[in-house]
Motif scaffolding. Sequence first.
Motif, mmCIF file in Angstrom:
data_model
loop_
_atom_site.group_PDB
_atom_site.id
_atom_site.type_symbol
_atom_site.label_atom_id
_atom_site.label_comp_id
_atom_site.label_asym_id
_atom_site.label_seq_id
_atom_site.Cartn_x
_atom_site.Cartn_y
_atom_site.Cartn_z
ATOM 1 N N ILE A 201 60.736 -50.685 55.625
ATOM 2 C CA ILE A 201 59.806 -50.589 54.495
ATOM 3 C C ILE A 201 59.066 -51.898 54.267
ATOM 4 C CG2 ILE A 201 59.657 -50.178 51.996
ATOM 5 C CD1 ILE A 201 60.338 -47.689 53.661
ATOM 6 N N LEU A 202 59.749 -53.011 54.434
ATOM 7 C CA LEU A 202 59.160 -54.313 54.129
ATOM 8 C C LEU A 202 57.946 -54.625 55.000
ATOM 9 C CD1 LEU A 202 59.438 -56.850 52.389
ATOM 10 C CD2 LEU A 202 60.918 -57.816 54.161
ATOM 11 N N ILE A 203 58.021 -54.357 56.286
ATOM 12 C CA ILE A 203 56.906 -54.683 57.180
ATOM 13 C C ILE A 203 55.637 -53.917 56.813
ATOM 14 C CG2 ILE A 203 56.078 -54.506 59.567
ATOM 15 C CD1 ILE A 203 58.817 -55.530 60.439
ATOM 16 N N PRO A 204 55.669 -52.579 56.659
ATOM 17 C CA PRO A 204 54.430 -51.891 56.271
ATOM 18 C C PRO A 204 53.895 -52.323 54.905
ATOM 19 C CG PRO A 204 56.180 -50.301 56.707
ATOM 20 C CD PRO A 204 56.740 -51.641 56.963
ATOM 21 N N VAL A 205 54.802 -52.604 53.959
ATOM 22 C CA VAL A 205 54.343 -53.065 52.640
ATOM 23 C C VAL A 205 53.595 -54.392 52.776
ATOM 24 C CG1 VAL A 205 55.137 -53.969 50.407
ATOM 25 C CG2 VAL A 205 56.060 -51.808 51.282
ATOM 26 N N LEU A 206 54.150 -55.306 53.578
ATOM 27 C CA LEU A 206 53.485 -56.598 53.782
ATOM 28 C C LEU A 206 52.183 -56.451 54.559
ATOM 29 C CD1 LEU A 206 56.584 -58.872 54.484
ATOM 30 C CD2 LEU A 206 55.220 -58.732 52.392
ATOM 31 N N VAL A 207 52.139 -55.517 55.508
ATOM 32 C CA VAL A 207 50.896 -55.262 56.246
ATOM 33 C C VAL A 207 49.828 -54.728 55.295
ATOM 34 C CG1 VAL A 207 49.805 -53.854 58.045
ATOM 35 C CG2 VAL A 207 52.018 -54.922 58.478
ATOM 36 N N ILE A 208 50.227 -53.820 54.402
ATOM 37 C CA ILE A 208 49.279 -53.282 53.415
ATOM 38 C C ILE A 208 48.754 -54.403 52.522
ATOM 39 C CG2 ILE A 208 49.072 -51.826 51.356
ATOM 40 C CD1 ILE A 208 51.025 -49.862 52.777
ATOM 41 N N LEU A 209 49.664 -55.217 51.987
ATOM 42 C CA LEU A 209 49.247 -56.312 51.095
ATOM 43 C C LEU A 209 48.332 -57.301 51.810
ATOM 44 C CD1 LEU A 209 52.582 -57.002 49.167
ATOM 45 C CD2 LEU A 209 50.539 -55.809 48.331
ATOM 46 N N GLY A 210 48.671 -57.673 53.045
ATOM 47 C CA GLY A 210 47.845 -58.603 53.809
ATOM 48 C C GLY A 210 46.480 -58.035 54.139
ATOM 49 N N THR A 211 46.442 -56.756 54.503
ATOM 50 C CA THR A 211 45.170 -56.120 54.845
ATOM 51 C C THR A 211 44.276 -55.986 53.623
ATOM 52 O OG1 THR A 211 46.243 -54.901 56.627
ATOM 53 C CG2 THR A 211 44.130 -54.067 55.874
ATOM 54 N N VAL A 212 44.864 -55.586 52.503
ATOM 55 C CA VAL A 212 44.089 -55.452 51.269
ATOM 56 C C VAL A 212 43.564 -56.817 50.816
ATOM 57 C CG1 VAL A 212 44.284 -54.883 48.802
ATOM 58 C CG2 VAL A 212 45.178 -53.308 50.525
ATOM 59 N N ALA A 213 44.402 -57.854 50.924
ATOM 60 C CA ALA A 213 43.947 -59.209 50.580
ATOM 61 C C ALA A 213 42.788 -59.635 51.486
ATOM 62 C CB ALA A 213 45.102 -60.205 50.706
ATOM 63 N N GLY A 214 42.884 -59.308 52.780
ATOM 64 C CA GLY A 214 41.789 -59.588 53.701
ATOM 65 C C GLY A 214 40.532 -58.820 53.344
ATOM 66 N N GLY A 215 40.694 -57.584 52.883
ATOM 67 C CA GLY A 215 39.542 -56.784 52.447
ATOM 68 C C GLY A 215 38.863 -57.379 51.230
ATOM 69 N N VAL A 216 39.673 -57.858 50.281
ATOM 70 C CA VAL A 216 39.107 -58.501 49.083
ATOM 71 C C VAL A 216 38.334 -59.751 49.472
ATOM 72 C CG1 VAL A 216 39.703 -59.740 46.959
ATOM 73 C CG2 VAL A 216 40.832 -57.570 47.488
ATOM 74 N N LEU A 217 38.940 -60.597 50.303
ATOM 75 C CA LEU A 217 38.297 -61.833 50.742
ATOM 76 C C LEU A 217 37.005 -61.539 51.516
ATOM 77 C CD1 LEU A 217 38.405 -64.924 50.981
ATOM 78 C CD2 LEU A 217 39.754 -64.628 53.061
ATOM 79 N N SER A 218 37.053 -60.569 52.410
ATOM 80 C CA SER A 218 35.858 -60.193 53.173
ATOM 81 C C SER A 218 34.754 -59.684 52.258
ATOM 82 C CB SER A 218 36.198 -59.118 54.210
ATOM 83 O OG SER A 218 37.142 -59.596 55.118
ATOM 84 N N GLY A 219 35.139 -58.902 51.257
ATOM 85 C CA GLY A 219 34.153 -58.393 50.309
ATOM 86 C C GLY A 219 33.463 -59.509 49.545
ATOM 87 N N VAL A 220 34.238 -60.513 49.151
ATOM 88 C CA VAL A 220 33.665 -61.664 48.436
ATOM 89 C C VAL A 220 32.711 -62.433 49.344
ATOM 90 C CG1 VAL A 220 34.214 -63.898 47.377
ATOM 91 C CG2 VAL A 220 35.580 -61.878 46.813
ATOM 92 N N VAL A 221 33.154 -62.694 50.582
ATOM 93 C CA VAL A 221 32.338 -63.466 51.526
ATOM 94 C C VAL A 221 31.050 -62.722 51.881
ATOM 95 C CG1 VAL A 221 32.256 -64.361 53.901
ATOM 96 C CG2 VAL A 221 34.287 -64.739 52.495
ATOM 97 N N LEU A 222 31.142 -61.414 52.089
ATOM 98 C CA LEU A 222 29.983 -60.628 52.513
ATOM 99 C C LEU A 222 29.163 -60.067 51.355
ATOM 100 C CD1 LEU A 222 31.691 -58.670 55.436
ATOM 101 C CD2 LEU A 222 30.146 -60.632 55.626
#
Length: 198
Positions: A65-86
Amino acid sequence: MTLSILLAVLCGAFSGYYFISDSTLGSIDTLSMSALCFLIFLVGIDVGINKHVFKDLKKHGVMIILIPVLVILGTVAGGVLSGVVLGLPMNISLSVSSGFGWYSLSGILLSNLHSAEMGAVAFLTNVFRELITVVSVPVVARYFNSYSVIAPAGATSMDTTLPIISRYTDPEIAVISFFNGVLLSSVVPILVPLFYSI
């Protein structure tokens, strides 16, 4: 496989531009939604057919469970950062990032929710995620740790990138990788529309 997918997209774009009329758009939407449901059905079969994998669930404990949860959190954080940059609206950047590498599903969902252009962006974003995974797995497995190779794969860690993950790690990581893909694939149809509606 990636080449055949890109060729299919190019052929579809060519056909849509030169041969398909606007009057058939409703039929194409119905067809794409039917194909999407069939694709999700096939993922369910793939999960159900691997009965031995369920026996390994207890063995790996919290990592499953921990790995997919961390992948989700990391991907969503990357999406937020990308949205701000773009300079993208937050709901769009989160929706695109929450495809987790499942390009066919996220592309269709965002085409239906927003536009064909945003569907193409989601599709290409997730295709590139898979390509980056294929290239990076040997390096990540060598210089970091075996668990780290699962993160870039996202939802594809249960199917298209599983062989390369298995090759550069071990059977234990392959089992965790499979479960990661199953869980991420399960949340894509929920998170993409959820984030879009924010």
